[in-house]
Design a protein around this motif. Structure first.
Motif, short mmCIF file in Angstrom:
data_model
loop_
_atom_site.label_atom_id
_atom_site.label_comp_id
_atom_site.label_asym_id
_atom_site.label_seq_id
_atom_site.Cartn_x
_atom_site.Cartn_y
_atom_site.Cartn_z
N ARG A 1 0.42 -1.13 0.08
CA ARG A 1 -0.37 0.03 -0.10
C ARG A 1 1.10 1.28 -0.02
O ARG A 1 0.65 2.30 -0.24
CB ARG A 1 -1.35 -0.45 1.15
N THR A 2 2.12 1.14 1.21
CA THR A 2 3.14 2.79 0.51
C THR A 2 3.71 2.93 -0.62
O THR A 2 3.81 3.35 -0.98
CB THR A 2 3.75 2.40 2.00
N VAL B 1 3.39 5.71 -2.91
CA VAL B 1 4.85 6.36 -3.59
C VAL B 1 4.92 5.98 -5.24
O VAL B 1 5.08 6.96 -5.46
CB VAL B 1 6.18 6.11 -2.81
N ASN B 2 4.53 4.70 -5.76
CA ASN B 2 4.06 5.10 -7.26
C ASN B 2 3.54 6.10 -7.49
O ASN B 2 3.75 6.73 -8.62
CB ASN B 2 4.26 3.72 -7.43
N ALA B 3 2.83 6.38 -7.09
CA ALA B 3 1.13 6.91 -7.38
C ALA B 3 2.40 8.55 -7.29
O ALA B 3 1.29 9.25 -8.62
CB ALA B 3 0.19 7.34 -6.89
N GLN B 4 3.05 8.80 -6.51
CA GLN B 4 2.88 10.00 -6.45
C GLN B 4 4.47 11.02 -6.96
O GLN B 4 4.04 11.68 -8.04
CB GLN B 4 3.79 10.14 -4.63
N LYS C 1 5.76 12.96 -12.00
CA LYS C 1 7.23 12.73 -13.56
C LYS C 1 5.56 13.84 -14.75
O LYS C 1 6.26 14.31 -15.42
CB LYS C 1 7.07 11.58 -13.95
N SER C 2 4.73 12.93 -15.19
CA SER C 2 3.84 13.49 -16.20
C SER C 2 3.30 15.65 -15.47
O SER C 2 3.46 16.56 -16.69
CB SER C 2 2.41 13.02 -15.88
N SER C 3 3.51 16.11 -14.67
CA SER C 3 3.11 17.28 -14.67
C SER C 3 3.92 18.37 -14.64
O SER C 3 3.86 19.22 -14.69
CB SER C 3 2.40 17.44 -13.72
N GLY C 4 5.41 17.64 -14.35
CA GLY C 4 6.38 18.17 -14.09
C GLY C 4 7.22 18.54 -15.47
O GLY C 4 7.99 19.10 -15.93
#
Length: 111
Positions: free
Chosen positions: A66-67, A71-74, A79-82
């Motif tokens: 779950r953790t 972390v992967n979702a964040q 990466k996509s918005s950056g």
């Protein structure tokens, strides 16, 4: 030689004279304890125990699925918005101060 080098070597020479004087006046038992302490510290610095070295390499507790999903979702959203942004987002902001914006320059700051 420059001025800093002269001062450095002067301190080194004075320290050497102090150590030699201390060794000349000290008994054997007063010399052994600092040498042993220095030797132990040096050996621990040069060859740290494995249990201390292992802590820095890998964590003992494995993160849960779950953790890791969080972390992967964040990281994927960053990466996509950056890539489209030119500026980085920092967790702090500038607070405007009063320096230079004072209109009351005639009033003394201290009474």
């Amino acid at each position: 030689m420059n001025k800093q080098a002269i001062v450095f070597w002067t301190f080194i020479a004075l320290a050497a004279v102090g150590v030699l004087t201390w060794l000349g006046n000290a008994s054997l038992s007063r010399i052994i304890i600092p040498l042993v302490v220095f030797g132990v510290v040096f050996l621990l610095y040069k060859y740290p125990p494995r249990r201390w070295a292992q802590k820095a390499k890998s964590p003992k507790i494995k993160p849960s699925a779950r953790t890791m999903a969080k972390v992967n979702a964040q990281s994927s959203t960053r990466k996509s918005s950056g890539s489209s942004k030119k500026r980085k987002d920092y967790p702090f902001q500038v607070i405007q101060g009063q320096k230079g914006k004072s209109n009351d320059e005639d009033i003394p700051k201290f009474h």
